[in-house]
Structures are given as C-alpha cells and as structure tokens.
Motif scaffolding. Structure first.
Motif, PDB file in Angstrom:
ATOM      1  N   HIS A 134       0.812  -1.208   0.000  1.00  0.00           N
ATOM      2  CA  HIS A 134       0.000   0.000   0.000  1.00  0.00           C
ATOM      3  C   HIS A 134       0.851   1.267   0.000  1.00  0.00           C
ATOM      4  N   TYR A 135       1.962   1.262   0.728  1.00  0.00           N
ATOM      5  CA  TYR A 135       2.776   2.464   0.874  1.00  0.00           C
ATOM      6  C   TYR A 135       3.936   2.556  -0.124  1.00  0.00           C
ATOM      7  N   ILE A 136       4.152   1.521  -0.911  1.00  0.00           N
ATOM      8  CA  ILE A 136       5.288   1.531  -1.841  1.00  0.00           C
ATOM      9  C   ILE A 136       5.172   2.642  -2.886  1.00  0.00           C
ATOM     10  N   PRO A 137       4.021   2.858  -3.537  1.00  0.00           N
ATOM     11  CA  PRO A 137       3.941   3.963  -4.510  1.00  0.00           C
ATOM     12  C   PRO A 137       4.282   5.326  -3.908  1.00  0.00           C
ATOM     13  N   LEU A 138       3.814   5.571  -2.682  1.00  0.00           N
ATOM     14  CA  LEU A 138       4.131   6.844  -2.024  1.00  0.00           C
ATOM     15  C   LEU A 138       5.630   6.951  -1.746  1.00  0.00           C
ATOM     16  N   LYS A 139       6.241   5.844  -1.333  1.00  0.00           N
ATOM     17  CA  LYS A 139       7.687   5.851  -1.083  1.00  0.00           C
ATOM     18  C   LYS A 139       8.463   6.142  -2.367  1.00  0.00           C
ATOM     19  N   VAL A 140       7.994   5.587  -3.480  1.00  0.00           N
ATOM     20  CA  VAL A 140       8.658   5.829  -4.776  1.00  0.00           C
ATOM     21  C   VAL A 140       8.590   7.317  -5.124  1.00  0.00           C
ATOM     22  N   ALA A 141       7.406   7.920  -4.988  1.00  0.00           N
ATOM     23  CA  ALA A 141       7.260   9.360  -5.252  1.00  0.00           C
ATOM     24  C   ALA A 141       8.131  10.181  -4.301  1.00  0.00           C
ATOM     25  N   LEU A 142       8.173   9.778  -3.042  1.00  0.00           N
ATOM     26  CA  LEU A 142       8.995  10.464  -2.040  1.00  0.00           C
ATOM     27  C   LEU A 142      10.478  10.343  -2.376  1.00  0.00           C
ATOM     28  N   PHE A 143      10.915   9.145  -2.737  1.00  0.00           N
ATOM     29  CA  PHE A 143      12.315   8.921  -3.096  1.00  0.00           C
ATOM     30  C   PHE A 143      12.719   9.751  -4.309  1.00  0.00           C
ATOM     31  N   TYR A 144      11.779   9.997  -5.205  1.00  0.00           N
ATOM     32  CA  TYR A 144      12.139  10.796  -6.381  1.00  0.00           C
ATOM     33  C   TYR A 144      12.103  12.291  -6.084  1.00  0.00           C
ATOM     34  N   LEU A 145      11.014  12.765  -5.491  1.00  0.00           N
ATOM     35  CA  LEU A 145      10.848  14.214  -5.324  1.00  0.00           C
ATOM     36  C   LEU A 145      11.797  14.818  -4.306  1.00  0.00           C
ATOM     37  N   LEU A 146      12.099  14.078  -3.227  1.00  0.00           N
ATOM     38  CA  LEU A 146      12.943  14.633  -2.166  1.00  0.00           C
ATOM     39  C   LEU A 146      14.365  14.084  -2.189  1.00  0.00           C
ATOM     40  N   ASN A 147      14.702  13.370  -3.240  1.00  0.00           N
ATOM     41  CA  ASN A 147      16.078  12.920  -3.417  1.00  0.00           C
ATOM     42  C   ASN A 147      16.967  14.141  -3.711  1.00  0.00           C
ATOM     43  N   PRO A 148      18.060  14.341  -2.983  1.00  0.00           N
ATOM     44  CA  PRO A 148      18.929  15.504  -3.254  1.00  0.00           C
ATOM     45  C   PRO A 148      19.413  15.563  -4.696  1.00  0.00           C
ATOM     46  N   TYR A 149      19.615  14.398  -5.323  1.00  0.00           N
ATOM     47  CA  TYR A 149      20.050  14.382  -6.729  1.00  0.00           C
ATOM     48  C   TYR A 149      18.983  15.006  -7.633  1.00  0.00           C
ATOM     49  N   THR A 150      17.717  14.661  -7.389  1.00  0.00           N
ATOM     50  CA  THR A 150      16.621  15.234  -8.178  1.00  0.00           C
ATOM     51  C   THR A 150      16.485  16.724  -7.922  1.00  0.00           C
ATOM     52  N   VAL A 151      16.583  17.108  -6.669  1.00  0.00           N
ATOM     53  CA  VAL A 151      16.461  18.522  -6.301  1.00  0.00           C
ATOM     54  C   VAL A 151      17.563  19.339  -6.973  1.00  0.00           C
ATOM     55  N   MET A 152      18.789  18.833  -6.939  1.00  0.00           N
ATOM     56  CA  MET A 152      19.905  19.556  -7.563  1.00  0.00           C
ATOM     57  C   MET A 152      19.716  19.682  -9.062  1.00  0.00           C
ATOM     58  N   SER A 153      19.250  18.625  -9.722  1.00  0.00           N
ATOM     59  CA  SER A 153      19.022  18.678 -11.168  1.00  0.00           C
ATOM     60  C   SER A 153      17.959  19.705 -11.516  1.00  0.00           C
ATOM     61  N   CYS A 154      16.907  19.775 -10.693  1.00  0.00           N
ATOM     62  CA  CYS A 154      15.833  20.745 -10.930  1.00  0.00           C
ATOM     63  C   CYS A 154      16.331  22.172 -10.718  1.00  0.00           C
ATOM     64  N   VAL A 155      17.068  22.389  -9.640  1.00  0.00           N
ATOM     65  CA  VAL A 155      17.570  23.733  -9.333  1.00  0.00           C
ATOM     66  C   VAL A 155      18.580  24.189 -10.389  1.00  0.00           C
ATOM     67  N   ALA A 156      19.371  23.257 -10.902  1.00  0.00           N
ATOM     68  CA  ALA A 156      20.337  23.589 -11.961  1.00  0.00           C
ATOM     69  C   ALA A 156      19.674  23.724 -13.320  1.00  0.00           C
ATOM     70  N   LYS A 157      18.369  23.394 -13.402  1.00  0.00           N
ATOM     71  CA  LYS A 157      17.602  23.415 -14.650  1.00  0.00           C
ATOM     72  C   LYS A 157      18.257  22.527 -15.714  1.00  0.00           C
ATOM     73  N   SER A 158      18.695  21.367 -15.261  1.00  0.00           N
ATOM     74  CA  SER A 158      19.269  20.382 -16.180  1.00  0.00           C
ATOM     75  C   SER A 158      18.144  19.719 -16.954  1.00  0.00           C
ATOM     76  N   THR A 159      18.297  19.605 -18.267  1.00  0.00           N
ATOM     77  CA  THR A 159      17.256  18.985 -19.089  1.00  0.00           C
ATOM     78  C   THR A 159      17.156  17.484 -18.862  1.00  0.00           C
ATOM     79  N   CYS A 160      18.027  16.938 -18.027  1.00  0.00           N
ATOM     80  CA  CYS A 160      17.905  15.545 -17.607  1.00  0.00           C
ATOM     81  C   CYS A 160      16.553  15.308 -16.932  1.00  0.00           C
ATOM     82  N   ALA A 161      16.023  16.328 -16.264  1.00  0.00           N
ATOM     83  CA  ALA A 161      14.715  16.211 -15.607  1.00  0.00           C
ATOM     84  C   ALA A 161      13.615  15.924 -16.624  1.00  0.00           C
ATOM     85  N   ILE A 162      13.721  16.516 -17.806  1.00  0.00           N
ATOM     86  CA  ILE A 162      12.724  16.275 -18.858  1.00  0.00           C
ATOM     87  C   ILE A 162      12.869  14.854 -19.401  1.00  0.00           C
TER      88      ILE A 162
END
Length: 417
Positions: A134-162
């Motif tokens: 039941h909680y695995i999908p939420l954990k997956v979303a959490l692992f992606y959105l709050l992962n420092p690697y994802t945050v850094m890519s977004c803040v750097a506006k790297s097109t890797c996010a797209i």
C-alpha cells in the motif's frame, strides 16, 4: 493516499522554490555532477540566443540538445523554473501511478500462486502483504521528489529532468498495457538521449506478459506482437525526427546531438566513466575504445532479457541503472530515476551482503572531502587525476582515491570483500 502524495509534492515544490531564490542555485548549476555538456542550462540559453539571431543553434560546438527542447524553451524561457518544477512533479505522479498498478498485478499473481500452493515453504518471507504494498507507490514518489540528486538537477535546470519525465511516462504507459503510448514515449526518450533504446526489450516482455503471449521463438503470436510494437516505435521515432527537421529545415541536429553522444568529443570531467579514460588515451586508439565503451550499454540487454524474462519490471530497473553508469555524459539526475525504484524491492533488503556499505557509498562519492579541495598553487593541473574529485556514485567509479579516503574515515577500509 492522495493526501500524503499532495503533502510530498508541496514539500518538494517548497524546497525547490527556496533554492531557486538562494545563492546556491548558481553554484549548483555549475557543478559537473549535476550538469553535463549535453544538458547544462547555460548551453540551452546559448542555443536560444543563436536561434533568436537567426543562426542555427547547432552551428557551433556549444548546443547539443534536441530541437524539440530548444523550441519548448523558446516559448517558455520566462517560466523555466516553473517548467522544471512541474516536470519533476509529473515524473513523480507517473511513477506513483505506475507502481500502484504494478503492485496490483503482483498481488493478484501472489494470490493465485498461494491458492494453487505453488510457493515453497521457505519463501514465505518474500511474499508481500497488502499493507506493505500500500505504501510503496508513495515511497517511490517520495524517493524521487525529495532525493537531493533530483532537487539539484531541478535547481540547476538540467534537461535531464525532462528526459526522466519522458521515461516515467513510458513506464506508466507500459505497465498500463498501452502498446501505442509506450512506443511513443519510448521513441521520445530515445530521441532525447539515444540510450533508452535498451528499454525496448523489458517493455516488450511486460506487454507480452499482459497479453498472455508466451515468449517462444517458434510462436507466431510472439513475432506478430513484436513486429507490431517495433513498428509503432520506429514510426513514432521517424515522425519525431522528421518534425525536428521541419522545425529547423536542417539535419544539423543529428551529428550535433547523436554524433556528440556517441563520439564523446568533450572530455569535461563528470561522474561517468568515459572522460577520465579518454583523457589518458592516445588518439590513435580512441575510436576503438569509444566503440567498446558504447557497446557496454547495449551488451547486457540480451543476457538480461533471457535471465529476467519472467520479471520485466525488474529488468527495466536494471537497465535504467546500466544506462546511468555507462552513458557517455551521465549526471546525478540519471541516478535519481533508478534510485526511486528502490522501495519496490524493499522486501529483498535482508539478503544483500554489506547493505550498509552499499547505501553509504553513493553519498561518500559525491560529498565534498577536505583532502579533495583545489590546490591553491595550481599544481597537477595537467593530469586528469587532478579532477578525480568528481568521482561518481556508481559502482564502476567508487574505487577512487577520494572514496577510499572517505571510507577510511568511516573505518571500512580493509573490510570490503
């Protein structure tokens, strides 16, 4: 489950918005771990400037993104920060929905096998309960959105996010069983960075499994479905490439994007395997070893398809990890995508040896180390080893001086098998 997901999204957007307004944004955008010659935002801005002047963005050696990306930001350049935040949110939602559907399929399969008494007594610990799932999908979303690697890519506006967003929607379409949308998004992902071509095999295996078509070379239905999916994929790819031609009225983007990815002419330090090896390579041998290194990404697909044909989603997860390790210009954004899938296999965490070491090596590979600070005297600048501080959070590049120093601080040197 919708309320917790909304809270995670709000937290992720707040963190990104705060970082965009801080002095860290410019610093993160310059980090070689976050931005590569392929997806750096400053190169997109250069390409847009050339386009506004009526010059082809591919006329120089600066811009290497695809035409669809540059035309997207040609209209949305003023809202770039919002575009990247929305892209990350869409990626997380797509992964959430994909894993939610995948868990339903796994639960039904488990229930059927339990009723048929197909499980051995000693595998009871591996059977997931509905509460665990039941909680695995939420954990997956959490692992992606709050992962420092994802945050850094977004803040750097790297097109890797797209790129990650396109792959996430490809995974969602595949797990939903839509062959057409799966082929279209896979074509888009291939168009963006070439290497997602290797995801064709796990997607096909999953779709065959949903259609109850046996994976047998002598089966007519197997070959018919394979040809249908391959035709959809190739037609979608041709349409996207032709659209790019009509936008630019030129084929210049093909050598500038795909030639650049395959030939690896820019040896700017990054978290990958290519730059350090080819910085030390004699020019006479470079073509041969470029071919050898590029084959690595595609080499594992067939043996993995044979071994994991009954587990196509895990096969897809492994392929994402292989791409992030062996692609020519990887960034931490590529790592973030496959790390998001780790909660899906949480019931297997009790089995890996040295799990603590495995979990601590990625941050040890990217966190600053005092001994890796730049030499103020400017010594050793002529050797590629002087840039080894950009060591990656990948298995292939963990054994570097910087990481050994970090492990020594943790008292682990000498204990690694």
């Amino acid at each position: 489950m919708a309320a917790p997901l909304v809270l995670v999204v709000l937290a992720a957007v707040t963190v990104r918005a705060a970082l965009y307004r801080s002095s860290l944004a410019a610093f993160i955008a310059e980090r070689v771990e976050v931005a590569s010659p392929l997806n750096a935002w400053k190169r997109v801005v250069e390409g847009l400037a050339l386009l506004d002047l009526g010059v082809s963005p591919y006329s120089g050696a600066i811009f290497h993104e695809t035409p669809l990306i540059i035309y997207l930001f040609h209209f949305l350049i003023e809202y770039a920060e919002l575009v990247f935040m929305i892209t990350d949110v869409l990626t997380a939602v797509a992964l959430y929905l994909a894993i939610q559907d995948f868990n339903k399929v796994v639960f039904k399969k488990q229930k059927l096998l339990i009723e048929l008494d197909k499980y051995a007594p000693d595998v009871a610990e591996l059977i997931q309960t509905p509460m665990e799932m039941h909680y695995i999908p939420l954990k997956v979303a959490l692992f992606y959105l709050l992962n420092p690697y994802t945050v850094m890519s977004c803040v750097a506006k790297s097109t890797c996010a797209i790129n990650n967003s396109v792959i996430a929607f490809f995974i969602l379409a595949t797990i939903k069983g839509s062959a057409f949308l799966s082929a279209v998004f896979l074509a888009l992902a291939t168009y963006q960075s070439l290497y997602p071509l290797t995801l064709f095999a796990p997607a096909l295996l999953y779709l065959l499994q949903r259609q109850f078509i046996p994976v047998k070379l002598k089966s007519k239905s197997f070959w018919l479905y394979t040809m249908q999916y391959a035709s959809l994929y190739l037609c979608s790819l041709v349409v996207i490439i032709c659209l790019s031609f009509f936008l630019l009225n030129s084929w210049d983007f093909i050598p500038s994007v795909y030639g650049f990815i395959l030939s690896v002419p820019d040896l700017t330090p990054n978290i990958g395997l290519f730059w350090y090896f080819f910085a030390e390579m004699f020019e006479h041998f470079s073509l041969f070893f470029v071919c050898v290194f590029q084959i690595n990404v595609f080499f594992y697909t067939i043996p993995l398809a044979i071994k994991l044909k009954e587990h196509p989603v895990f096969f897809l997860f492994v392929q994402l990890a292989i791409i992030s390790i062996f692609k020519s210009y990887p960034t931490v954004g590529d790592v973030a995508l496959y790390m998001a899938f780790l909660p899906v296999w949480s019931h297997l965490y009790r089995y890996p040896a040295r799990l603590g070491l495995f979990l601590c090596l990625p941050p040890a590979g990217v966190l600053p180390h005092p001994r890796a600070a730049p030499d103020p005297a400017g010594r050793d600048r002529g050797h590629a080893g002087s840039q080894i501080r950009t060591a990656a959070p990948f298995p292939g590049t963990w054994a570097t001086p910087r990481n050994v120093q970090s492990l020594d601080c943790m008292g682990w040197v000498g204990k690694v098998p």
